[in-house]
Design a protein around this motif. Sequence first.
Motif, mmCIF file in Angstrom:
data_model
loop_
_atom_site.group_PDB
_atom_site.id
_atom_site.type_symbol
_atom_site.label_atom_id
_atom_site.label_comp_id
_atom_site.label_asym_id
_atom_site.label_seq_id
_atom_site.Cartn_x
_atom_site.Cartn_y
_atom_site.Cartn_z
ATOM 1 N N ARG A 5 0.845 -1.190 0.000
ATOM 2 C CA ARG A 5 0.000 0.000 0.000
ATOM 3 C C ARG A 5 0.877 1.235 0.000
ATOM 4 N NH1 ARG A 5 -5.355 -0.288 3.625
ATOM 5 N NH2 ARG A 5 -6.491 -1.517 2.103
ATOM 6 N N SER A 6 0.447 2.224 -0.743
ATOM 7 C CA SER A 6 1.199 3.475 -0.796
ATOM 8 C C SER A 6 0.990 4.269 0.487
ATOM 9 C CB SER A 6 0.745 4.311 -1.998
ATOM 10 O OG SER A 6 -0.617 4.677 -1.849
ATOM 11 N N LEU A 7 1.974 5.103 0.788
ATOM 12 C CA LEU A 7 1.865 6.058 1.881
ATOM 13 C C LEU A 7 1.508 7.408 1.279
ATOM 14 C CD1 LEU A 7 5.093 5.105 3.852
ATOM 15 C CD2 LEU A 7 2.757 4.332 4.282
ATOM 16 N N ALA A 8 0.882 8.269 2.045
ATOM 17 C CA ALA A 8 0.520 9.588 1.544
ATOM 18 C C ALA A 8 1.768 10.319 1.066
ATOM 19 C CB ALA A 8 -0.181 10.399 2.633
ATOM 20 N N LEU A 14 9.605 6.678 -5.481
ATOM 21 C CA LEU A 14 9.844 6.575 -4.042
ATOM 22 C C LEU A 14 9.342 5.239 -3.499
ATOM 23 C CD1 LEU A 14 10.787 7.861 -1.401
ATOM 24 C CD2 LEU A 14 8.535 8.930 -1.226
ATOM 25 N N LEU A 15 8.164 4.838 -3.915
ATOM 26 C CA LEU A 15 7.606 3.562 -3.473
ATOM 27 C C LEU A 15 8.484 2.402 -3.933
ATOM 28 C CD1 LEU A 15 4.035 2.570 -3.125
ATOM 29 C CD2 LEU A 15 5.409 1.116 -4.576
ATOM 30 N N VAL A 44 1.604 12.103 -7.553
ATOM 31 C CA VAL A 44 1.752 11.864 -6.115
ATOM 32 C C VAL A 44 0.576 11.005 -5.669
ATOM 33 C CG1 VAL A 44 1.888 12.935 -3.846
ATOM 34 C CG2 VAL A 44 2.935 14.062 -5.812
ATOM 35 N N LEU A 45 0.891 9.840 -5.119
ATOM 36 C CA LEU A 45 -0.149 8.898 -4.715
ATOM 37 C C LEU A 45 -0.698 9.257 -3.343
ATOM 38 C CD1 LEU A 45 1.714 5.616 -5.736
ATOM 39 C CD2 LEU A 45 0.048 6.905 -7.087
#
Length: 70
Positions: A5-8, A14-15, A44-45
Amino acid sequence: MRKVRSLAGDSVNLLLYRESGRSDDQVEEALWKLNPTLAEHGPVLSAGIWVTLPELDSKPAAITPVRAWD
């Protein structure tokens, strides 16, 4: 393949780097093939987006440096 899961505030690079230690062209191309709708979320996720990570070699392919005198 595993899902994370992505982070804010995550970007795809970056992920990838956080989860695999790599963010080169080869791994990024594989990620986009596995997640064709990921681009709909923008550069940007937001938090909580499931992303499928590709199976990777432990190291990226060696890049041969280019020299001006070659």
